[in-house]
Design an enzyme around this catalytic site. Structure first.
Site, PDB file in Angstrom:
ATOM      1  N   LYS C  20       0.859  -1.180   0.000  1.00 35.07           N
ATOM      2  CA  LYS C  20       0.000   0.000   0.000  1.00 35.07           C
ATOM      3  C   LYS C  20       0.897   1.233   0.000  1.00 35.07           C
ATOM      4  O   LYS C  20       1.785   1.372   0.839  1.00 35.07           O
ATOM      5  CB  LYS C  20      -0.888   0.001   1.238  1.00 35.07           C
ATOM      6  CG  LYS C  20      -2.021   0.993   1.178  1.00 35.07           C
ATOM      7  CD  LYS C  20      -3.079   0.619   0.142  1.00 35.07           C
ATOM      8  CE  LYS C  20      -4.253  -0.107   0.747  1.00 35.07           C
ATOM      9  NZ  LYS C  20      -5.149  -0.705  -0.255  1.00 35.07           N
ATOM     10  N   THR C  65      -2.742  -5.552   0.424  1.00 38.47           N
ATOM     11  CA  THR C  65      -2.203  -4.211   0.689  1.00 38.47           C
ATOM     12  C   THR C  65      -3.045  -3.513   1.752  1.00 38.47           C
ATOM     13  O   THR C  65      -2.542  -2.698   2.518  1.00 38.47           O
ATOM     14  CB  THR C  65      -2.163  -3.361  -0.600  1.00 38.47           C
ATOM     15  OG1 THR C  65      -3.486  -3.100  -1.060  1.00 38.47           O
ATOM     16  CG2 THR C  65      -1.365  -4.051  -1.691  1.00 38.47           C
ATOM     17  N   ASP C  66      -4.323  -3.857   1.820  1.00 33.21           N
ATOM     18  CA  ASP C  66      -5.176  -3.297   2.870  1.00 33.21           C
ATOM     19  C   ASP C  66      -4.643  -3.663   4.255  1.00 33.21           C
ATOM     20  O   ASP C  66      -4.713  -2.865   5.194  1.00 33.21           O
ATOM     21  CB  ASP C  66      -6.605  -3.815   2.699  1.00 33.21           C
ATOM     22  CG  ASP C  66      -7.560  -3.160   3.668  1.00 33.21           C
ATOM     23  OD1 ASP C  66      -7.912  -1.983   3.431  1.00 33.21           O
ATOM     24  OD2 ASP C  66      -7.935  -3.797   4.671  1.00 33.21           O
ATOM     25  N   PHE C 174      29.959  31.820 -13.300  1.00 39.85           N
ATOM     26  CA  PHE C 174      30.062  30.674 -14.209  1.00 39.85           C
ATOM     27  C   PHE C 174      30.866  31.109 -15.423  1.00 39.85           C
ATOM     28  O   PHE C 174      30.380  31.863 -16.263  1.00 39.85           O
ATOM     29  CB  PHE C 174      28.666  30.164 -14.605  1.00 39.85           C
ATOM     30  CG  PHE C 174      28.699  28.886 -15.402  1.00 39.85           C
ATOM     31  CD1 PHE C 174      29.339  27.752 -14.901  1.00 39.85           C
ATOM     32  CD2 PHE C 174      28.122  28.806 -16.664  1.00 39.85           C
ATOM     33  CE1 PHE C 174      29.385  26.573 -15.634  1.00 39.85           C
ATOM     34  CE2 PHE C 174      28.171  27.627 -17.407  1.00 39.85           C
ATOM     35  CZ  PHE C 174      28.797  26.511 -16.888  1.00 39.85           C
ATOM     36  N   ARG C 191      26.247  36.016 -10.270  1.00 37.93           N
ATOM     37  CA  ARG C 191      24.895  35.553 -10.598  1.00 37.93           C
ATOM     38  C   ARG C 191      24.164  35.067  -9.344  1.00 37.93           C
ATOM     39  O   ARG C 191      24.775  34.812  -8.313  1.00 37.93           O
ATOM     40  CB  ARG C 191      24.949  34.432 -11.640  1.00 37.93           C
ATOM     41  CG  ARG C 191      25.611  33.148 -11.177  1.00 37.93           C
ATOM     42  CD  ARG C 191      25.433  32.000 -12.211  1.00 37.93           C
ATOM     43  NE  ARG C 191      25.988  30.755 -11.682  1.00 37.93           N
ATOM     44  CZ  ARG C 191      25.889  29.565 -12.278  1.00 37.93           C
ATOM     45  NH1 ARG C 191      25.268  29.456 -13.443  1.00 37.93           N
ATOM     46  NH2 ARG C 191      26.394  28.476 -11.722  1.00 37.93           N
ATOM     47  N   GLN C 239      27.974  22.282  -9.679  1.00 34.35           N
ATOM     48  CA  GLN C 239      28.595  20.992  -9.360  1.00 34.35           C
ATOM     49  C   GLN C 239      29.488  21.109  -8.124  1.00 34.35           C
ATOM     50  O   GLN C 239      29.511  20.231  -7.252  1.00 34.35           O
ATOM     51  CB  GLN C 239      29.451  20.482 -10.530  1.00 34.35           C
ATOM     52  CG  GLN C 239      28.683  19.826 -11.664  1.00 34.35           C
ATOM     53  CD  GLN C 239      28.277  20.797 -12.753  1.00 34.35           C
ATOM     54  OE1 GLN C 239      28.059  21.991 -12.500  1.00 34.35           O
ATOM     55  NE2 GLN C 239      28.160  20.306 -13.970  1.00 34.35           N
ATOM     56  N   ASN C 265      19.130  23.728 -11.412  1.00 29.82           N
ATOM     57  CA  ASN C 265      19.660  25.092 -11.423  1.00 29.82           C
ATOM     58  C   ASN C 265      18.494  26.007 -11.773  1.00 29.82           C
ATOM     59  O   ASN C 265      18.151  26.173 -12.939  1.00 29.82           O
ATOM     60  CB  ASN C 265      20.799  25.192 -12.446  1.00 29.82           C
ATOM     61  CG  ASN C 265      21.576  26.477 -12.314  1.00 29.82           C
ATOM     62  OD1 ASN C 265      21.106  27.426 -11.678  1.00 29.82           O
ATOM     63  ND2 ASN C 265      22.764  26.529 -12.899  1.00 29.82           N
ATOM     64  N   HIS C 267      17.120  28.873 -12.748  1.00 33.96           N
ATOM     65  CA  HIS C 267      17.707  30.058 -13.365  1.00 33.96           C
ATOM     66  C   HIS C 267      16.972  31.336 -12.982  1.00 33.96           C
ATOM     67  O   HIS C 267      15.746  31.420 -13.100  1.00 33.96           O
ATOM     68  CB  HIS C 267      17.701  29.919 -14.889  1.00 33.96           C
ATOM     69  CG  HIS C 267      18.405  28.693 -15.372  1.00 33.96           C
ATOM     70  ND1 HIS C 267      19.714  28.400 -15.047  1.00 33.96           N
ATOM     71  CD2 HIS C 267      17.984  27.669 -16.158  1.00 33.96           C
ATOM     72  CE1 HIS C 267      20.057  27.254 -15.621  1.00 33.96           C
ATOM     73  NE2 HIS C 267      19.035  26.786 -16.293  1.00 33.96           N
TER      74      HIS C 267
END
Lengths: 318, 318, 318, 318
Positions: C20, C65-66, C174, C191, C239, C265, C267
């Protein structure tokens, strides 16, 4: 494809509005090494003398939605974002006063709050002591809302929030209700009361000549009153809690004339554990199933006596 | 926790409504081995003599939302679901006529369409020839909407849809618009026009004495007119296309008095491929970036002449 | 419908699991008037001797699953929820040791944090001084994650989080990247670096004989190290920031052997305001467009030297 | 802020990948007045000699994610989009063969299907007869998936779909399962079986020297076999239905070696209407509550005998 002749007018145009929705603008300001963020999602809706663009496709009165987007960015730089409400006022005034065919502007803003990472060493000045004045984590609770409407004469400012999830783990009951042939509900003497608050509140301020409220302070205080009313009300029904939340705002915040809430009753059902030999008793601390759907939905307006109700009835679409 | 004394009444209650939202009910009917599905999401909103529950928490006038949920299920069994509109009418009438404090009921319904798996062998009777009369795949396009409001005297039925995504890959331009100091947009002579339709249409039917429309047929035809108007209109602006979509419905469907659309302009921007020595020309088949936000948002009502506008202005919250 | 004969076995069954998913359990505990909440979303996946149910539909080895859902609720009552990890361990052990056909259990848990409303008067004991010990607001930041796997011999515990949105408004650049014929990007010297952290970390603990970590303390400390590494790293690339976040955890938390992050990322593009005569300079505080899609996606594992990588490579499906 | 000295290397980098995720590219081609759409969401993940960017932040081996986005757009124009798989192959080959530090590329693509508006007059040539060859409505059912991985030598292509919602309104039972002390479930002799299919299938094709499958035809046929197996299997358990869906694909589609499904059991519970004097009997057509959470989740791989399992075990994150 041949461009067809323009169509005739067999049906009448009613209310209409247009603009760029959901312009995501982030304004950073720097106070030395300490930065501040305003993170907004701005939607512009303009109305006015717009029959021709609907009937014939003539754009002679249409300021492009792309331009309204550019204006949002330019104003964020030129005038800054002191508050979402102030920013909306500047934008609405600009569109109505600078474009003859535009008679009304409505600016809707969502605002996302951020808090500083690593403010443990902060000295109370708001400047972090540890060199992390430019690092933030999104607060993640409610989305703050502001809506400003201007028709060239009067202002209407409605602030609010959505998705503020709250819970009382006791102090709530639900009894004494009407029963009909489809009623099977058992009375609850001690239940969980949980909701995700969607609220709007309208300010009395309508005129440039009046001093405007301190929008940031008003928001903080209103939110706090709402939370305290939720926490401190012993609840016989979610309607009563809703009314107390609204009434407390009206009682404490003179600048606000009208409040509307849409409160889902986010059901937390006591799980039946008897088949497993367990008593799931609230007094002892209990286990609940948090249900998704369906849910009760409680909506109401609370007004300052003598004021007109102007916030639309439906804050959500269900 | 001590149960506090009930609060005083310092602020006024305005419009209020309550009920169970989003009851997900699936009704299967069997016609021999051929089954039929109605798959609904039903939201009930009741209004009336509800001051006390807000002011004091007395539930003496409150039919529990749990009961409104039970009623939805029981009615689905007892009366079936011929159409969402019919089902909403039965429910609204029940609440208003059976509960004295309830003066008005509004039922909102979302409907999800299913189609048969493996109907290739169907013989035109609607009965699949291949033993798969009980197997379905969800259609997945628009969500159909119905809203029924009843105050004990008059009916208001508004049908509609949302999330129907359409595109014209040519036959659209945008030129001749207003320019101000924030305008940088280039004119488009051949653009993609795409939108996700959110529409509502209000029926003239208000009285039990009048014959009610064929709700299923009306929906199918209205949807078709809307799509054809979108496809067949050479578009000088999305406003013009919107108006044509609404006007065509008014012109062809006598049972409908008012239409409102909220149409996002789902921008498909031509990608600039010049830096890579490629000409991205529409005549030759082009490459577009499908943007998420921001987007233009065009909203308008189209009315049958002489009729009143009653559909709320904002179909979405942005 | 005629029940057909059971099918033959033309294709081979591979890895399989069932259970479940998304059982929403809320456990309240009461310490006098002060309540505590554990709010979980529990998903159970069981594997073992399950060929027959796939090949022939025989459920002779299948615990419903119950039942796994019921077990989650019963355990929450009977053993409480000290931590998500501990709760997962209790559940996994139960399924593997009590059901002969089940050879492996994996419990995945999402946890939602709540904080108290109105703790201003709290006295440091964790008991609010103002009678609101039962009132909470959902914290709303990250969703905490725990995954426990047990095969009857060894334990594997992986904790983590998702949707923790962070931003550095400066301290990121960057530059110096590879250029090919499709490169148009300009170098960025200052940035915004923003991401929504999805992270997982695997514990060295595998054996009941070893003392288990303090799961709550470990989570709080790991989250803090992650945030501090994000805030304090001057970033030449996302990274590098990712690696520092992972390495700082490995360096400071002996109980953790492996970390994996998936970092979009997010932006924030500087808006070009030159057409409006405005310089949008970062040093002066700038205006950014927060883009939705596309986004860079940076993913990596950081390992304690000598340890094996076991966290799956893809934390998301894109 | 002072740029700090570059960090030391106390922890080891493991598997890593990066690229631009969710580039939304729409490619229109024109065949006279008849247009064709390919609507994709492309995610690129590159791996290789990337230690330095993680350890020191040197981007000397990093092709910017912005460049991978540009490449997607340029390739869509230059080479067209014959199929998502073919497009992914072209992209993956480009990145691995053109950039020395990149040793492996994985391209994931989501594809959204469109159908024509007003094709009633179509003459079988695929050209609509009525001048609406450029007007489309999004199909709205499943999202088609393609994943291509290339390491410079071997190809791995995995296709699939998600969000295809299907239902059998009869022909399903669930009995004869294991019972333990937490089991309360009643046996079901005639139940609704509904799921939202998430599936992936891996092709045997790995080598440029082999003829590649017809990707479009393969997708259409595989989808059809999957649906037919779902519809035609009398189901003793969802596991059995899943296996039949996979096995039928293996049996009929030689180009496919491995299939994996993740099938939520979207519970439709019979509503108890006895309190209202109504019998809610399936044979007579019944009323169901369509539950959201929790749900059973059934996952398994079906393999061509002798083939290796390579599709990851978890298609979703719960």
């Amino acid at each position: 494809m041949t461009v067809p002749s323009r169509p005739s007018r067999p049906a009448i145009l009613g209310q209409n509005q247009y603009g760029k929705a959901e312009t995501r603008v982030v304004r950073i300001t720097r106070d030395g090494a300490t930065h501040h963020i305003k993170d907004l999602n701005v939607s512009v809706a303009l109305s006015g003398d717009m029959e021709e663009v609907h009937y014939s496709g003539s754009n002679a009165h249409v300021l492009p939605t792309d331009t309204t987007k550019n204006t949002v960015y330019a104003f964020a730089k030129e005038y800054g974002v002191e508050s979402a409400e102030r920013f909306g006022i500047d934008l609405a005034r600009h569109f109505v006063t600078s474009q003859e065919p535009i008679h009304r502007a409505r600016i809707r803003i969502e605002e996302y709050a951020w808090e500083r990472i690593g403010t443990s060493g902060a000295d109370g000045t708001g400047h972090p002591a540890d060199g992390t004045g430019h690092s933030f984590v999104r607060k993640g609770q409610e989305t703050r809302l502001a809506q400003v409407t201007y028709d060239g004469e009067d202002w209407e400012v409605v602030s609010g929030l959505k998705d503020l999830t709250v819970m009382n783990s006791t102090g709530s009951e639900f009894r004494g209700y009407v029963r009909d042939e489809y009623t099977t509900l058992q009375e609850a003497h001690d239940r969980v009361l949980a909701t995700s608050v969607s609220g709007r509140w309208r300010f009395g301020w309508t005129d440039d000549e009046q001093p405007a409220p301190d929008w940031e302070e008003s928001y903080a205080q209103t939110r706090q009153h709402m939370l305290r009313a939720f926490a401190e009300t012993y609840s016989f029904s979610l309607q009563q809690t809703l009314y107390r939340m609204g009434a407390r705002i009206i009682e404490h915040r003179d600048e606000i004339d009208e409040v509307r809430f849409s409160l889902p009753n986010s059901h937390h059902f006591l799980v039946d554990l008897e088949p497993f030999g367990l008593e799931n008793d609230t007094a002892d601390g209990a286990v609940y199933f948090a249900a998704d759907r369906p849910y009760g939905l409680i909506e109401a307006t609370v007004l300052r006596e003598g004021c007109e109700a102007r916030i639309p009835v439906d804050l959500t679409n269900l």
